[in-house]
Design a protein around this motif. Structure first.
Motif, PDB file in Angstrom:
ATOM      1  N   ARG A 303      56.317  46.901 -43.190  1.00  0.00           N
ATOM      2  CA  ARG A 303      55.769  46.026 -42.165  1.00  0.00           C
ATOM      3  C   ARG A 303      56.039  46.575 -40.761  1.00  0.00           C
ATOM      4  O   ARG A 303      56.209  45.833 -39.795  1.00  0.00           O
ATOM      5  N   GLU A 304      56.053  47.888 -40.662  1.00  0.00           N
ATOM      6  CA  GLU A 304      56.315  48.555 -39.389  1.00  0.00           C
ATOM      7  C   GLU A 304      55.001  48.940 -38.703  1.00  0.00           C
ATOM      8  O   GLU A 304      54.036  49.325 -39.351  1.00  0.00           O
ATOM      9  N   ALA A 338      48.203  42.826 -39.579  1.00  0.00           N
ATOM     10  CA  ALA A 338      48.371  43.461 -40.896  1.00  0.00           C
ATOM     11  C   ALA A 338      49.826  43.436 -41.335  1.00  0.00           C
ATOM     12  O   ALA A 338      50.125  43.288 -42.525  1.00  0.00           O
ATOM     13  N   ALA A 339      50.738  43.564 -40.378  1.00  0.00           N
ATOM     14  CA  ALA A 339      52.165  43.606 -40.720  1.00  0.00           C
ATOM     15  C   ALA A 339      52.678  42.265 -41.228  1.00  0.00           C
ATOM     16  O   ALA A 339      53.562  42.218 -42.090  1.00  0.00           O
ATOM     17  N   VAL A 340      52.138  41.160 -40.732  1.00  0.00           N
ATOM     18  CA  VAL A 340      52.701  39.847 -41.075  1.00  0.00           C
ATOM     19  C   VAL A 340      51.738  38.980 -41.883  1.00  0.00           C
ATOM     20  O   VAL A 340      51.886  37.753 -41.926  1.00  0.00           O
ATOM     21  N   ASP A 341      50.787  39.600 -42.557  1.00  0.00           N
ATOM     22  CA  ASP A 341      49.807  38.790 -43.302  1.00  0.00           C
ATOM     23  C   ASP A 341      50.337  38.290 -44.641  1.00  0.00           C
ATOM     24  O   ASP A 341      49.639  37.574 -45.360  1.00  0.00           O
ATOM     25  N   SER A 345      50.651  44.713 -49.912  1.00  0.00           N
ATOM     26  CA  SER A 345      49.679  45.759 -50.158  1.00  0.00           C
ATOM     27  C   SER A 345      48.863  46.147 -48.916  1.00  0.00           C
ATOM     28  O   SER A 345      48.213  47.183 -48.883  1.00  0.00           O
ATOM     29  N   THR A 346      48.930  45.295 -47.883  1.00  0.00           N
ATOM     30  CA  THR A 346      48.175  45.572 -46.660  1.00  0.00           C
ATOM     31  C   THR A 346      48.831  46.700 -45.881  1.00  0.00           C
ATOM     32  O   THR A 346      50.028  46.643 -45.582  1.00  0.00           O
ATOM     33  N   LYS A 347      48.067  47.710 -45.566  1.00  0.00           N
ATOM     34  CA  LYS A 347      48.583  48.847 -44.798  1.00  0.00           C
ATOM     35  C   LYS A 347      48.374  48.604 -43.313  1.00  0.00           C
ATOM     36  O   LYS A 347      47.330  48.132 -42.888  1.00  0.00           O
TER      37      LYS A 347
END
Length: 353
Positions: A303-304, A338-341, A345-347
């Motif tokens: 999540r970076e 994208a990081a906090v969704d 699996s989200t890039k």
């Protein structure tokens, strides 16, 4: 890697104070034929005189300034947004012509780019500033010492950093409004601020998950350097609704940021972490070699958000001005989303431009 601490700001904020004892006698005038023009649009002459408070008292500007020099590292953006072009700017990031970032170049109009000054940590280039024959010197996003302020005041009215914040800690809203007042354009400055705040509100309305998430901004400078709540970069996160680590300022102290010890790696274990790095792939791999960091949930779940510091995008993240923010939000908001969704699996992908 210096990260976003490159150049003047690191030297000015982290080094011990270096007093500037400069005596300048006669200074030649400059007719401005090969420098930037004073303004692109409008006139504000009826607003003067104005008095602007700051860290070292207050400064009265008696008439509309036409030859503005910006010593504050990002002050040029507010000047440009208000329709004026400085005759001199101070370089911090990028190496842009005139120290004008791509998010602000259209504000130059037909004017020549400003003369670029340097500050390597020993203070402003006093003699070069004097040679530009300024009638206003802006040092709002800066860290002038009292000695430097007194020296520059021999040549023109100087608006130093506000006393309410750490050096280099003025919020972009206040920066814009302070400069607006100095230029006799308070109403326009408030309108500019309101416009960008609308952009932030749009982002928070579209991403209510931000308000339920924590985040932190850091750079791998001499270990791990974390930005505190008074740094404009951290305010990007809180303005988007994120919560900073609760012990962050306690660890950092009265600074815009600080290196943290291995024992406080826990400060990084947030819902998202924004890394300002020199090389997004190499620095990510290097960070993962640290077992304490690699074991954090934020690293395990990828999540970076990695931002290349020397890119236009990276420079906009560090600039944090009324002109750079819309440019930055278009790129940072999708990465944070994208990081906090909630989906591992989200890039988190880098912007394409």
């Amino acid at each position: 890697m210096l990260g976003s601490l490159r150049g003047t700001r690191l030297a000015a904020a982290l080094a011990s104070a270096l007093l500037l004892f400069v005596t300048v006698t006669a200074c030649g005038s400059d007719d401005g034929s090969d420098t930037a023009g004073s303004e692109a649009t409008g006139s504000s002459s009826t607003a003067f005189p104005v008095t602007v408070p700051h860290k070292y008292g207050s400064t009265t500007i008696k008439s509309e300034p036409k030859r503005i020099v910006t010593v504050g590292l990002t002050d040029q953006d507010a000047v440009l947004a208000l329709g004026k072009v400085p005759v001199g700017t101070t370089e911090w990031l990028g190496g842009y012509k005139g120290a004008i970032g791509p998010w602000a170049t259209d504000k130059l109009g037909s004017a020549a780019a400003p003369t670029v000054l340097k500050d390597t940590g020993t203070g402003p280039q006093t003699e070069k500033i004097a040679a530009l024959n300024p009638d206003l010197i802006l040092a709002v996003y800066g860290g002038l010492t009292k000695e430097q302020y007194d020296t520059l005041s021999k040549f023109a009215p100087v608006v130093a950093q506000p006393k309410e914040y750490n050096d280099f800690g003025v919020p972009w809203q206040n920066q814009t409004e302070i400069i607006g007042k100095a230029l006799g354009q308070e109403a326009k400055a408030k309108d500019l601020v309101a416009g960008v705040e609308t952009d932030f509100k749009k982002a928070t309305d579209e991403h209510p998950e931000f308000a339920k998430s924590s985040a932190v901004m850091a750079t791998p400078y001499e270990g791990i350097f974390v930005f505190g709540s008074q740094d404009p970069r951290s305010r990007l996160l809180t303005d988007l609704g994120f919560t900073l680590p609760k012990d962050l300022d306690k660890v950092i102290g009265d600074e815009f940021g600080a290196n943290i010890s291995k024992e406080r790696t826990d400060l990084l274990d947030t819902d998202a972490i924004v890394w300002i790095v020199s090389d997004t792939a190499k620095d990510k791999a290097e960070l993962r070699k640290d077992s304490l960091y690699a074991d954090l949930t934020v690293a395990k779940e990828d999540r970076e958000v990695f931002v290349k510091e020397s890119s236009d995008y990276g420079n906009s993240v560090s600039f944090v001005t009324v002109l750079s923010l819309p440019y930055m939000l278009e790129r940072l908001v999708p990465q944070l989303a994208a990081a906090v969704d909630g989906e591992t699996s989200t890039k988190v992908t880098e912007p394409t431009s």
